[in-house]
Scaffold this motif. Structure first.
Motif, PDB file in Angstrom:
ATOM      1  N   UNK A 199      67.272 -19.318  29.673  1.00 29.57           N
ATOM      2  CA  UNK A 199      66.230 -18.583  30.416  1.00 29.57           C
ATOM      3  C   UNK A 199      66.459 -17.078  30.481  1.00 29.57           C
ATOM      4  N   UNK A 200      67.738 -16.636  30.472  1.00 30.10           N
ATOM      5  CA  UNK A 200      67.953 -15.189  30.617  1.00 30.10           C
ATOM      6  C   UNK A 200      67.384 -14.407  29.439  1.00 30.10           C
ATOM      7  N   UNK A 201      67.116 -15.073  28.330  1.00 29.12           N
ATOM      8  CA  UNK A 201      66.528 -14.375  27.190  1.00 29.12           C
ATOM      9  C   UNK A 201      65.006 -14.258  27.304  1.00 29.12           C
ATOM     10  N   UNK A 202      64.463 -14.768  28.400  1.00 26.04           N
ATOM     11  CA  UNK A 202      63.023 -14.628  28.639  1.00 26.04           C
ATOM     12  C   UNK A 202      62.689 -13.421  29.495  1.00 26.04           C
ATOM     13  N   UNK A 203      63.681 -12.582  29.757  1.00 24.80           N
ATOM     14  CA  UNK A 203      63.362 -11.327  30.449  1.00 24.80           C
ATOM     15  C   UNK A 203      62.390 -10.553  29.580  1.00 24.80           C
ATOM     16  N   UNK A 204      61.589  -9.711  30.214  1.00 26.67           N
ATOM     17  CA  UNK A 204      60.580  -8.998  29.420  1.00 26.67           C
ATOM     18  C   UNK A 204      60.869  -7.505  29.324  1.00 26.67           C
ATOM     19  N   UNK A 205      60.316  -6.905  28.269  1.00 28.63           N
ATOM     20  CA  UNK A 205      60.455  -5.462  28.044  1.00 28.63           C
ATOM     21  C   UNK A 205      59.347  -4.700  28.754  1.00 28.63           C
TER      22      UNK A 205
END
Ligand code: PGA
Ligand code: ZN
Length: 428
Positions: A199-205
Motif C-alpha cells: 500500500x505505501x506505493x500507492x501514495x500520490x504525486x
C-alpha cells in the motif's frame, strides 16, 4: 462595466502563495485564480514573487496583489468586460515589459480570466461560448482528457525519472463515459500496485498519480497496461507520457536515476538510446503521445524523433507556450503539438493567439494544468471554447484536478444533444 477589481493572496494545491482576484461588474462578482508550476524558463511570462525569505520562504505574491489593487484596478474600472483584447492590451501597456515582469504575469492573468468570466455573464452566455466567440468560431467540442495515473520526475518522491504517465479514453462516446473509464482504470491501477508493491506505493504525486517505486519506464507502463486490461478497456484507452526530460538531462546524457544520488552515473542513456527506448515502448504499449522526450534545447533529437511519426510529440518545456519558440518549432518540424500553459502566456487574448498559431500549423493542442493548481476551472471552458481536442488536468482525484473534469461534465450536460466529444478525433 467593470466597477472594482480586488485581489488577495491565496495558496495553491502545494501550499504556495498565488493570486486570486474578484472582478466586480454590474452583473456580479467574477472570481479567478492562477496556477503555478515546477518548470520555468527564460521564455515564459514572469511570475512575480516577493522574494522576502522571511515570508512564505520568499514565495509571497503581495506585490502582484498590490499591482492589481492599485494600478490594474485604476486602469480597468469603467471598461466593458466583453472587450477582452482591449482589457488585456491595457494591462500589457501598463506593464511595458516583454515578459510582464513589472506587474507580474500572475497578476495580469488572474484579471484577464476574471474579465473573461465577466464578459460571458455580460453577454448572458456560458463561458465556453464567449471564449469560442473571442476565437472566432462556433463549434465547441469536449476534449479527450489525459488523466495522470502515475507520477514521477519532479512531481513525486519515487525513483521514476519520467514525470507523468497518462491515460486517454479515446474510445468513449461522451465525456461522462471517458471520466468513468479513466476513474475505473485509476482504481484498478491502485489494486495492481498494492498487490505488487504494497500500500505505501500507492501514495500520490503532486497531480494525483500514484508514485510506486518502480525502476524503469517499462515497469511503470506494465502496471498501467494491466490496469487498463482489468478495467476492460484495452483498445479503448491509450497512453500518453510526459517525460519532462529536461529535468534529468546532464550534458548530452539522460540520467534515469536522477533522484537517487547514491546511484548517480549508473543509468545514463544517450539521446540515441532514448530514441530507441521510445521506439520500443511505442511498439509494446498503446502510447499515442510523448511530451518533452528530450532536453528543451535538444532540438536535433526531438526533430529526429518527430520525423519518425510514431506518435504525437508535444512541446512543453521545449516551447514554454512562447510564440517565438512555437514559430521555430513549426519551421523546423520539431514537434507537432503544443502544451498550453496559460500562465506562461499571461492573457486570454494571447492564449487564443498561440492556439491559432498551433492550429494553423495543423498541430495538436493540449490545454494544461500546472502542478500547483487552484480550484479555478477556467481551462475546462477554454478547452471546449477553443475546441482544442485535448486536456491534461491530472488524476481523476483531488479537488483542484477534479474541478476541471467536473466542469467538463457540466458543460456536456448543458450542451445536451449538441455535445460533441472528440474521442478518436482527439488530434483534431
Ligand atoms: P509543471 O508540470 O506544472 O510542474 O510545470 C506540468 C507539465 O510538465 O506538464
Ligand atoms: Zn510537461
Amino acid at each position: 462595466v467593470i466597477t472594482k477589481v480586488k485581489a488577495r493572496q491565496i495558496l495553491d494545491s502545494r501550499g504556495i502563495p498565488t493570486v486570486e482576484v474578484d472582478l466586480h461588474t454590474n452583473k456580479g462578482v467574477f472570481r479567478a485564480s492562477v496556477p503555478s508550476g515546477d518548470s520555468s524558463g527564460m521564455y515564459e511570462a514572469v511570475e512575480l514573487r516577493d522574494g522576502d525569505k522571511g515570508v512564505y520562504l520568499g514565495n509571497g505574491v503581495a506585490k502582484a496583489v498590490k499591482n492589481i489593487n492599485d494600478k490594474i484596478s485604476e486602469a480597468l474600472v469603467g471598461m466593458d468586460p466583453t472587450l477582452q483584447s482591449q482589457i488585456d492590451q491595457a494591462m500589457i501597456d501598463l506593464d511595458k515589459t516583454e515578459k510582464k515582469g513589472e506587474l507580474g504575469a500572475n497578476a495580469i492573468l488572474a484579471v484577464s480570466i476574471a474579465a473573461c468570466k465577466a464578459g460571458a455573464a455580460e453577454k448572458e452566455v456560458p463561458l465556453y461560448r464567449h471564449i469560442a466567440d473571442l476565437y472566432g468560431k462556433v463549434s465547441p467540442m469536449l476534449p479527450v482528457p489525459a488523466f495522470t495515473v502515475i507520477s514521477g520526475g519532479k512531481h513525486a518522491g519515487n525513483n521514476l525519472a519520467i514525470q507523468e504517465i497518462m491515460i486517454l479514453p479515446t474510445g468513449a462516446n461522451r465525456f461522462v463515459e471517458a471520466l468513468q473509464m479513466g476513474t475505473e482504470t485509476y482504481h484498478h491501477l491502485k489494486a495492481v500496485i498494492t498487490e505488487k508493491y504494497g500500500t505505501h506505493d500507492c501514495n500520490v504525486g503532486e497531480s494525483g498519480g500514484f508514485a510506486p517505486n518502480v525502476s524503469s519506464f517499462r515497469e511503470a507502463l506494465d502496471l498501467v497496461k494491466e490496469a487498463i486490461r482489468r478495467a476492460g478497456y484495452t483498445d479503448k484507452i491509450q497512453i500518453a507520457l510526459d517525460v519532462a526530460a529536461t529535468n534529468f538531462c546532464i550534458g548530452t546524457k539522460y540520467d534515469l536515476d536522477f533522484k537517487s544520488p547514491q546511484k548517480l552515473g549508473q543509468n545514463f542513456l544517450s539521446a540515441e538510446d532514448m530514441v530507441e527506448l521510445y521506439r520500443e515502448l511505442c511498439n509494446d504499449f498503446p502510447i499515442v503521445s510523448i511530451e518533452d522526450p528530450f532536453d528543451k534545447e535538444d532540438w536535433e533529437h526531438i526533430k529526429r524523433f518527430s520525423s519518425t511519426g510514431i506518435c504525437q510529440v508535444v512541446g512543453d518545456d521545449l516551447l514554454m507556450s512562447n510564440a517565438k519558440r512555437i514559430e521555430r518549432a513549426i519551421l523546423e518540424y520539431a514537434c507537432n503539438a503544443l502544451l498550453l500553459k496559460i500562465n506562461q502566456v499571461g492573457t486570454v487574448t494571447e492564449v487564443i493567439e498561440v492556439v491559432k498559431q498551433a492550429k494553423e500549423a495543423h498541430w495538436g493542442v493540449v490545454t494544461s494544468h500546472r502542478c500547483g493548481e487552484t480550484i479555478d476551472s477556467f481551462i475546462a471552458d477554454l478547452s471546449v471554447g477553443l475546441s482544442v481536442g485535448q486536456i491534461k488536468a491530472g488524476a481523476p482525484c483531488r479537488g483542484e484536478r477534479l474541478e476541471k473534469y467536473i466542469q467538463l461534465l457540466r458543460i456536456e450536460e448543458e450542451l445536451g444533444d449538441q455535445a460533441v466529444y472528440c474521442g478518436v478525433d482527439w488530434k483534431q
